[in-house]
Write a protein that holds these residues in place. Structure first.
Motif, short mmCIF file in Angstrom:
data_model
loop_
_atom_site.label_atom_id
_atom_site.label_comp_id
_atom_site.label_asym_id
_atom_site.label_seq_id
_atom_site.Cartn_x
_atom_site.Cartn_y
_atom_site.Cartn_z
N GLN A 52 4.60 9.35 79.08
CA GLN A 52 4.05 9.02 80.40
C GLN A 52 2.72 9.74 80.61
O GLN A 52 1.78 9.17 81.17
CB GLN A 52 5.04 9.39 81.50
CG GLN A 52 4.55 9.03 82.90
CD GLN A 52 5.61 9.31 83.96
OE1 GLN A 52 6.76 9.60 83.65
NE2 GLN A 52 5.22 9.21 85.22
N LYS A 53 2.64 10.98 80.16
CA LYS A 53 1.40 11.73 80.31
C LYS A 53 0.28 11.11 79.49
O LYS A 53 -0.90 11.23 79.84
CB LYS A 53 1.62 13.18 79.88
CG LYS A 53 2.53 13.97 80.80
CD LYS A 53 2.68 15.41 80.31
CE LYS A 53 3.57 16.22 81.24
NZ LYS A 53 3.74 17.62 80.76
N ALA A 54 0.64 10.46 78.37
CA ALA A 54 -0.37 9.88 77.49
C ALA A 54 -0.85 8.52 77.98
O ALA A 54 -1.84 7.99 77.46
CB ALA A 54 0.19 9.74 76.08
N CYS A 55 -0.17 7.94 78.97
CA CYS A 55 -0.56 6.63 79.50
C CYS A 55 -1.64 6.80 80.56
O CYS A 55 -1.42 7.49 81.56
CB CYS A 55 0.66 5.93 80.10
SG CYS A 55 0.26 4.37 80.92
N PRO A 56 -2.80 6.18 80.40
CA PRO A 56 -3.86 6.32 81.41
C PRO A 56 -3.45 5.85 82.81
O PRO A 56 -4.00 6.33 83.80
CB PRO A 56 -5.00 5.45 80.85
CG PRO A 56 -4.79 5.49 79.37
CD PRO A 56 -3.29 5.47 79.20
N THR A 57 -2.48 4.92 82.90
CA THR A 57 -2.02 4.48 84.21
C THR A 57 -0.76 5.21 84.66
O THR A 57 -0.24 4.93 85.75
CB THR A 57 -1.74 2.96 84.22
OG1 THR A 57 -0.85 2.64 83.14
CG2 THR A 57 -3.03 2.18 84.05
N GLU A 58 -0.25 6.12 83.84
CA GLU A 58 0.89 6.98 84.17
C GLU A 58 2.13 6.18 84.57
O GLU A 58 2.85 6.53 85.51
CB GLU A 58 0.51 7.97 85.28
CG GLU A 58 -0.62 8.90 84.86
CD GLU A 58 -1.00 9.88 85.97
OE1 GLU A 58 -0.92 9.50 87.15
OE2 GLU A 58 -1.36 11.01 85.64
#
Length: 444
Positions: A52-58
């Motif tokens: 989740q932290k690695a996703c730009p849209t969280e």
């Protein structure tokens, strides 16, 4: 170059008719229900999840995967769309191998991450197929916002603003909305008109008017928009293409890779698209990979991607590089274009100079080599070629603050056109969403 190659040149219909549909079929076929449940069961549902932290849209990835595992794909889609209304396209084109999946604990433990992207597609495809809408417009506010550019950033911004009850007018210079998703990605990544299906899904919230064929600077200016609207969002993307800076690059057969990809995306019969027998692509990013693979899929006999630095410096992910190699594309490193060779005004080859790093800087070595080619694609980056006197630029792009606000109090911006953007659909979607929230707060 042989006489035969010069005679053949660039031509359409290089393959048997049935090969085109096969070559341009879906890169990752959709998971069925059983496959999705098996894959979802691999998730550890981590607390404080690194994916989740690695996703730009969280996106709350553990949550939506848990919802899939419990037989609730619509709930999973809502979890995804809460953060990223373009979750369907991002599931197809996001470099998950360098974002959420690279951060997956399963990747750390086994070298095989949970297929987050394919699970996201599974959920969002079901919601879109059922036309399941999770958002209703709030009471109309009477506020009017202009969104310039109907690409990922503009669409995400417009949807969130409409959800808050504002009236949005989107302007786009092209004949169709969708931006990069419609014109700039490989055809095999989002076949069967998915880009427009997603646009229709997003616009169905209501309150959004789209005007195509309208360009900022040609049909209206920023002063006019700010005078007639309560706020303006700029999601202009990058429309300029960097020059090859090689002697003879004006020869027939040299063209921008992004134009080639757009033409292929909009073609009603890809078999009719002309392609060379020996194709050279200059660049090291996703556009170069997409152009190289698609040239091969159209029937080019030899396709070579040349990049001026090493493999580790390429912007294209390792997955994409390996995909190109698997499709028969040759990638060569430490080569910079020096001169386009031609005969009778048509490309016959490309002279390249060997390069290396000296004290951390790229240096030309003096030695050269030549590749035969009847077609050369330039994929060496795009630039922001709009000139705004009312908006501060930095590094050749629009400067914004943490709320995506520009130096003009009524103008916000996001996507590739802003300084610090990374040219990803998912990042553009995050910019548009965040700018919409900031605009809503400012207008409230």
């Amino acid at each position: 170059m042989t006489e035969g190659l010069l005679k053949q040149g660039i031509a359409p219909e290089r393959l048997e008719p049935g090969r085109y549909a096969e070559n341009f079929s879906d890169l990752h076929p959709a998971l069925d229900r059983h496959e999705a449940h098996v894959e979802a069961d691999r998730c550890y549902f981590c607390y404080d999840a690194p994916c989740q932290k690695a996703c730009p849209t969280e996106i709350d990835i553990p949550m939506f995967i848990r919802e899939i595992s419990t037989g609730n794909p619509l709930g999973a889609a809502e979890t995804i769309f809460d953060q990223n209304i373009l979750g369907g396209m991002c599931a197809r084109v996001c470099p998950t191998e360098t974002l959420c999946e690279e951060a997956c604990v399963r990747m750390e433990a086994e070298g095989k991450p949970v297929k987050i992207g394919q699970l996201q597609r599974y959920a969002t495809d079901i919601a879109m197929a059922e036309d399941k809408q999770f958002y209703a417009r709030a009471a109309e506010t009477g506020k009017k916002i202009a969104v310039i550019g109907a690409g990922p950033a503009g669409l995400a911004c417009a949807h969130r603003l409409a959800m808050h009850g504002h009236d949005v007018t989107m302007f786009d210079a092209r004949p169709k909305p969708g931006g990069l998703n419609e014109y700039g990605i490989a055809a095999y990544k989002a076949p069967d008109g998915f880009a427009q299906e997603e646009v229709d899904y997003i616009l169905s919230i209501g309150g959004i008017t789209v005007e195509t064929g309208k360009a900022l600077g040609r049909d209206f200016n920023l002063d006019e928009l700010t005078a007639s609207h309560d706020a303006v969002f700029l999601g202009l993307g990058l429309s300029g293409v960097n020059a090859l800076r090689a002697e003879g690059e004006g020869a027939d057969g040299v063209r921008d890779a992004i134009d080639f990809i757009a033409e292929l995306r909009q073609s009603s019969d890809i078999a009719k698209l002309p392609i060379g027998r020996k194709v050279v692509v200059i660049g090291g990013g996703m556009t170069a990979i997409d152009a190289g693979i698609q040239a091969k899929l159209l029937g080019a006999e030899e396709v070579t991607i040349c990049y001026r630095r090493g493999q580790d410096h390429m912007n294209a992910s390792v997955f994409e590089q390996e995909l190109a190699a698997a499709r028969g594309v040759n990638i060569r490193h430490w080569l910079a274009p020096k001169r386009v060779l031609s005969a009778n005004g048509k490309v016959t080859g490309l002279e390249l100079e060997y390069t290396s790093l000296k004290d951390g800087k790229l240096a030309m070595m003096g030695a050269t080599m030549t590749l035969e080619a009847d077609q050369v694609f330039k994929a060496i980056g795009q630039s922001f070629d709009n000139d705004f006197s009312d908006v501060t630029l930095e590094g050749g792009r629009i400067k914004v603050d943490a709320d995506m606000r520009t130096s003009h109090e009524k103008v916000w911006a996001g996507g590739d056109c802003v300084y610090g953007g990374d040219d990803l659909t998912v990042t553009a979607a995050a910019h548009g969403r965040d700018a919409a929230e900031a605009i809503n707060k400012a207008l409230s």
